[in-house]
Design a protein around this motif. Structure first.
Motif, mmCIF file in Angstrom:
data_model
loop_
_atom_site.group_PDB
_atom_site.id
_atom_site.type_symbol
_atom_site.label_atom_id
_atom_site.label_comp_id
_atom_site.label_asym_id
_atom_site.label_seq_id
_atom_site.Cartn_x
_atom_site.Cartn_y
_atom_site.Cartn_z
ATOM 1 N N SER A 138 -49.731 -60.283 87.965
ATOM 2 C CA SER A 138 -51.029 -60.252 87.285
ATOM 3 C C SER A 138 -51.157 -58.952 86.498
ATOM 4 O O SER A 138 -50.480 -57.961 86.773
ATOM 5 N N ARG A 139 -51.998 -58.954 85.526
ATOM 6 C CA ARG A 139 -52.207 -57.768 84.692
ATOM 7 C C ARG A 139 -52.876 -56.666 85.506
ATOM 8 O O ARG A 139 -53.872 -56.903 86.194
ATOM 9 N N ALA B 195 -57.708 -68.217 84.209
ATOM 10 C CA ALA B 195 -56.731 -67.174 84.482
ATOM 11 C C ALA B 195 -57.284 -65.776 84.272
ATOM 12 O O ALA B 195 -56.553 -64.793 84.418
ATOM 13 N N GLY C 265 -47.654 -58.034 82.373
ATOM 14 C CA GLY C 265 -48.135 -59.010 83.338
ATOM 15 C C GLY C 265 -48.679 -60.248 82.644
ATOM 16 O O GLY C 265 -48.472 -60.467 81.445
ATOM 17 N N ARG C 266 -49.394 -61.066 83.419
ATOM 18 C CA ARG C 266 -49.940 -62.298 82.851
ATOM 19 C C ARG C 266 -51.037 -61.975 81.839
ATOM 20 O O ARG C 266 -51.657 -60.919 81.864
#
Length: 295
Positions: A70-71, A122, A238-239
């Motif tokens: 994840s970010r 998200a 990240g995402r």
């Protein structure tokens, strides 16, 4: 090396955004949101990637990768992707979908536009907006474009949907919907200006918003927004946003951009009919030829 094919240091009129791409952990939930709430069509499904847009025009690529972290809360990256609809009736239809199926987190009358805000499953920011005519855009004393921040009258907007033409379908935005702009969280406005204005060739447009700078081609209010409001200090990763695309009308103009970037020692990665560069915070920008657009 000189940009002999196009001596202008700026991007040509008609430059616009193409697609944007997101990396997510759960593709199903994200695709369902952009289909049912934003109102995009599903155009293509592959093994790990789904492409959405309007009929015949791809706008958003969603790639599933559960191995990507994840970010980080300190990382630069996407603030929001902004989908521009072509009419007030289409914006009213988006408001109805948001009220029925999702959470509307904000709504603003910017003078230049009317905008609705939410967050996808998200965690990526989303704006859906419609432009007012250019003649109605507010201006600062020096003639530059000014964005206001007044509340949007949602009742009046909903009524416009009742009075306007029927949308393309119960869950669809009309053809003519585009990604009007992307808004990025950056670590430095000065570095963003150097890259997006001095190197890529955007004009700096709206400058009156504290902690933000906006960039555009062809007199538009902005194709790229940048801000430091959340004090991001780490590179993008990240995402989230994987890349976004600029469509530059004319092979000569695109080659001129390439030459400017090479002269500034910006690393370029060729990608078939175009190329990719990375901004100072690690956000990938893909450039390829496109047809002219009136924005």
């Amino acid at each position: 090396m000189t940009a002999s094919s196009d001596p202008s240091p700026t991007l040509p009129d008609g430059t616009r955004l193409g697609r944007a791409a997101l990396v997510v952990a759960d593709r199903t939930a994200t695709v369902d949101f952009y289909r049912d709430t934003v109102g995009l069509r599903v155009l293509e499904r592959a093994d790990r990637t789904t492409t959405l847009g309007t009929e015949g025009t791809a706008l958003l690529v969603v790639r599933e990768d559960s191995t990507v972290a994840s970010r980080d809360e300190r990382a630069a990256g996407l603030y929001h992707t902004a989908f521009r609809v072509p009419s007030r009736a289409a914006l009213a239809a988006a408001l109805e979908r948001l009220r029925d199926d999702w959470t509307l987190e904000g709504a603003s009358d910017h003078g230049i536009s009317e905008a609705l805000y939410c967050t996808d499953p998200a965690g990526n920011g989303v704006e859906i907006y419609r432009d007012r005519s250019r003649a109605a855009w507010p201006r600062a004393d020096d003639g530059t474009i000014r964005a206001d921040g007044a509340p949007l009258d949602l009742d009046a907007l909903a009524a416009a949907g009742d009075a306007g033409p029927a949308p393309a379908g119960p869950q669809l935005v009309p053809d003519g919907t585009t990604i009007g702009h992307v808004h990025l969280e950056v670590s430095s406005l000065e570095a963003a200006r150097s890259f997006y204005a001095d190197r890529l060739g955007f004009d700096v447009t709206m400058t009156g918003v504290p902690g933000a700078l906006f960039f555009a081609a062809g007199g538009y209010h902005h194709h790229v927004g940048t801000n430091t409001w959340n004090r991001r200090s780490e590179p993008a990763g990240g995402r989230g946003l994987a890349w976004f695309e600029l469509l530059v009308p004319g092979e000569g103009a695109l080659e001129a951009v390439r030459e400017r970037l090479l002269e500034a020692d910006v690393s370029i990665t060729d990608r078939g009919d175009g190329f990719e560069v990375v901004d100072p915070d690690g956000t990938a920008v893909r450039l390829r030829p496109g047809t002219d657009s009136s924005h």
